[in-house]
Design a protein around this motif. Structure first.
Motif, PDB file in Angstrom:
ATOM      1  N   LEU A 188       0.824  -1.209   0.000  1.00 24.21           N
ATOM      2  CA  LEU A 188       0.000   0.000   0.000  1.00 24.21           C
ATOM      3  C   LEU A 188       0.859   1.259   0.000  1.00 24.21           C
ATOM      4  O   LEU A 188       0.335   2.373  -0.011  1.00 24.21           O
ATOM      5  N   ARG A 233     -17.473   1.835  -6.214  1.00 23.96           N
ATOM      6  CA  ARG A 233     -17.790   1.396  -7.582  1.00 23.96           C
ATOM      7  C   ARG A 233     -17.269  -0.022  -7.731  1.00 23.96           C
ATOM      8  O   ARG A 233     -16.054  -0.236  -7.790  1.00 23.96           O
ATOM      9  N   LEU A 234     -18.180  -0.964  -7.754  1.00 22.21           N
ATOM     10  CA  LEU A 234     -17.783  -2.367  -7.834  1.00 22.21           C
ATOM     11  C   LEU A 234     -17.700  -2.805  -9.279  1.00 22.21           C
ATOM     12  O   LEU A 234     -18.565  -2.465 -10.084  1.00 22.21           O
ATOM     13  N   ALA A 235     -16.671  -3.564  -9.583  1.00 26.27           N
ATOM     14  CA  ALA A 235     -16.643  -4.286 -10.846  1.00 26.27           C
ATOM     15  C   ALA A 235     -17.446  -5.557 -10.599  1.00 26.27           C
ATOM     16  O   ALA A 235     -17.055  -6.391  -9.795  1.00 26.27           O
ATOM     17  N   ASP A 258     -13.015  -6.888  -1.174  1.00 23.19           N
ATOM     18  CA  ASP A 258     -12.192  -5.684  -0.966  1.00 23.19           C
ATOM     19  C   ASP A 258     -12.865  -4.420  -1.471  1.00 23.19           C
ATOM     20  O   ASP A 258     -12.176  -3.491  -1.924  1.00 23.19           O
ATOM     21  N   ARG A 259     -14.158  -4.368  -1.394  1.00 24.32           N
ATOM     22  CA  ARG A 259     -14.937  -3.207  -1.855  1.00 24.32           C
ATOM     23  C   ARG A 259     -14.615  -2.831  -3.302  1.00 24.32           C
ATOM     24  O   ARG A 259     -14.815  -1.669  -3.695  1.00 24.32           O
ATOM     25  N   ALA A 260     -14.137  -3.811  -4.038  1.00 24.54           N
ATOM     26  CA  ALA A 260     -13.745  -3.516  -5.417  1.00 24.54           C
ATOM     27  C   ALA A 260     -14.503  -4.385  -6.418  1.00 24.54           C
ATOM     28  O   ALA A 260     -14.826  -3.943  -7.512  1.00 24.54           O
ATOM     29  N   ARG A 312     -10.085   0.963   1.893  1.00 19.20           N
ATOM     30  CA  ARG A 312      -9.123   0.595   0.853  1.00 19.20           C
ATOM     31  C   ARG A 312      -9.119   1.568  -0.328  1.00 19.20           C
ATOM     32  O   ARG A 312      -8.700   1.228  -1.440  1.00 19.20           O
ATOM     33  N   ALA A 313      -9.560   2.788  -0.054  1.00 18.04           N
ATOM     34  CA  ALA A 313      -9.641   3.774  -1.120  1.00 18.04           C
ATOM     35  C   ALA A 313      -8.794   5.007  -0.827  1.00 18.04           C
ATOM     36  O   ALA A 313      -8.241   5.611  -1.731  1.00 18.04           O
ATOM     37  N   PHE A 314      -8.688   5.376   0.451  1.00 16.41           N
ATOM     38  CA  PHE A 314      -7.939   6.569   0.836  1.00 16.41           C
ATOM     39  C   PHE A 314      -6.856   6.204   1.835  1.00 16.41           C
ATOM     40  O   PHE A 314      -7.104   5.426   2.766  1.00 16.41           O
ATOM     41  N   GLY A 315      -5.691   6.765   1.663  1.00 15.42           N
ATOM     42  CA  GLY A 315      -4.600   6.547   2.603  1.00 15.42           C
ATOM     43  C   GLY A 315      -4.222   7.859   3.291  1.00 15.42           C
ATOM     44  O   GLY A 315      -4.181   8.901   2.648  1.00 15.42           O
ATOM     45  N   PRO A 363      -4.380  -2.419  -4.840  1.00 19.28           N
ATOM     46  CA  PRO A 363      -5.162  -1.282  -4.347  1.00 19.28           C
ATOM     47  C   PRO A 363      -4.491   0.028  -4.756  1.00 19.28           C
ATOM     48  O   PRO A 363      -3.269   0.141  -4.700  1.00 19.28           O
ATOM     49  N   ARG A 364      -5.290   0.953  -5.192  1.00 20.09           N
ATOM     50  CA  ARG A 364      -4.774   2.281  -5.526  1.00 20.09           C
ATOM     51  C   ARG A 364      -5.402   3.273  -4.560  1.00 20.09           C
ATOM     52  O   ARG A 364      -6.579   3.564  -4.635  1.00 20.09           O
ATOM     53  N   LEU A 365      -4.616   3.742  -3.626  1.00 16.56           N
ATOM     54  CA  LEU A 365      -5.136   4.658  -2.619  1.00 16.56           C
ATOM     55  C   LEU A 365      -4.976   6.099  -3.088  1.00 16.56           C
ATOM     56  O   LEU A 365      -3.942   6.466  -3.632  1.00 16.56           O
ATOM     57  N   ALA A 366      -6.019   6.899  -2.848  1.00 18.36           N
ATOM     58  CA  ALA A 366      -5.877   8.345  -2.962  1.00 18.36           C
ATOM     59  C   ALA A 366      -5.262   8.793  -1.652  1.00 18.36           C
ATOM     60  O   ALA A 366      -5.880   8.658  -0.599  1.00 18.36           O
ATOM     61  N   THR A 367      -4.026   9.245  -1.703  1.00 17.10           N
ATOM     62  CA  THR A 367      -3.315   9.518  -0.454  1.00 17.10           C
ATOM     63  C   THR A 367      -3.520  10.951   0.006  1.00 17.10           C
ATOM     64  O   THR A 367      -3.381  11.891  -0.768  1.00 17.10           O
TER      65      THR A 367
END
Lengths: 240, 240
Positions: free
Chosen positions: A177, A215-217, B188-190, A189-192, B214-218
């Motif tokens: 991460l 937004r789920l795939a 994973d909410r994805a 799992r979206a913002f760090g 995972p791609r976090l918006a930091t």
């Protein structure tokens, strides 16, 4: 919403950050919908179990600080802790290996007692006179205070393999991460969020993550579902 | 990796889907790193507590099936359950309100016993002769079998407000995620998977979610961190 917090018991900014994050959470309107999970991160994984030393000495040896610089650093963090209402011993604290505490925190998570235990471990490490690096019995005491079964906690501590993989997996995940220091906060799992941020930054992050629509795939196929209008019934033998 | 599964105890495809998902999970190389969380969804939220009825009658009244059609539907689901090695009573099952079971499942989650309890509730509802809609004591028994404290479970059941908000929040979240039927799996909410998919679809979804980085918006600012190289020390008084 789920907030995962990577931290180490030996990390003073994690202790301070926890208080700041909790203030933001207390003021967050959807706080009852926020689940907090604590993840493992060791600042000093190479240090052997039992090899503890006074923090001030460690700061000198490991980072080359003079005794005065080391004391200034501790005083500074102590002042930040105090500003958050936290007790902090700026002299006489020990530093050591925290792997067993992380294993115990994973056990506590399974038992629904992780948040209680990590709070007690921080207090014990940063505010109490007795060291947390003295051996298993101090940790067993804290586990019991957190509501865990003392005998079960003792068993976990006595078995070096217990929850060891969970600790290592958390640490691998931190690296994946992009976290190379702690505290590190991951929201859904979206913002760090990195570091012991001011309360308002945590508050903003909570709001931003809450407002973000997942937004789920979607993977859907021929799987049957039940809904308010009843259950789908495939042709007899379809699956057999 | 975290898998959230929205389901209802009264949902036969959830029961079947659980067995299929677990087969996929058992064959997943990273299964030890997968955490499963069960989320609430009621198929029949309007039904009053205590208002239970035989499933075959309900299928006739609610969906207008003839007795033979209702029995065929149950036999069909029973055959699917049997193909997964699950016991399924195709005659004599009851249907009723599951709100209290969902409240109890939230309590069980806090205690680290959710997976045990949901498995027992499914078995009790679909395979046991005794109804799960008979009153609190049957649920207390199952809670104790899942490792929960019987008295604590009885208290939760006796207080209609206990964990009620958690159940409602799960249901709102299902709607936000686009689920209008169950079982519904969120990785994973994805990734979302709808329905009792074949084992291989679950296996594929697990692999796909695992491989997704995972791609976090930091969000980072002036928050201090500790890392392997030591802890940042802000200027004295910086935060005060």
């Amino acid at each position: 919403m789920r907030v995962e917090i990577w931290s180490d018991i030996a990390c003073p900014w994690c202790y301070v950050g926890k208080a700041r994050f909790e203030k933001a959470l207390a003021g967050f309107p959807h706080r009852d919908r926020v689940e907090v999970v604590h993840r493992s991160f060791e600042l000093d994984p190479g240090r052997a179990k039992g090899d503890s030393a006074p923090v001030l000495d460690m700061l000198g040896k490991k980072y080359g600080l003079t005794p005065q610089q080391a004391q200034d650093a501790e005083n500074n963090i102590g002042a930040n802790a105090g500003a958050e209402g936290l007790a902090y011993r700026t002299e006489g604290r020990d530093h050591g290996n925290t792997f067993d505490m992380h294993r115990l925190l994973h056990f506590a998570r399974e038992q629904g007692r992780q948040d209680e235990l990590i709070g007690l471990l921080y207090r014990a490490n940063f505010a109490d006179e007795q060291s947390v690096f003295e051996g298993d019995e101090r940790l067993v005491e804290l586990a019991a205070e957190a509501g865990l079964d003392a005998a079960a906690a003792r068993e976990v501590l006595a078995d070096p393999a217990a929850y060891a993989d969970d600790v290592r997996a958390d640490e691998r995940e931190a690296a994946e991460l992009g976290a190379n220091g702690v505290p590190f906060y991951v929201l859904d799992r979206a913002f760090g969020v990195s570091g012991a941020q001011p309360v308002e930054v945590f508050a903003q992050a909570l709001g931003q993550a809450w407002d973000a629509k997942p937004r789920l795939a979607t993977i859907s196929g021929e799987g049957e579902v039940c809904g308010p209008e009843g259950c789908e019934v495939p042709q007899a033998g379809h699956r057999a």
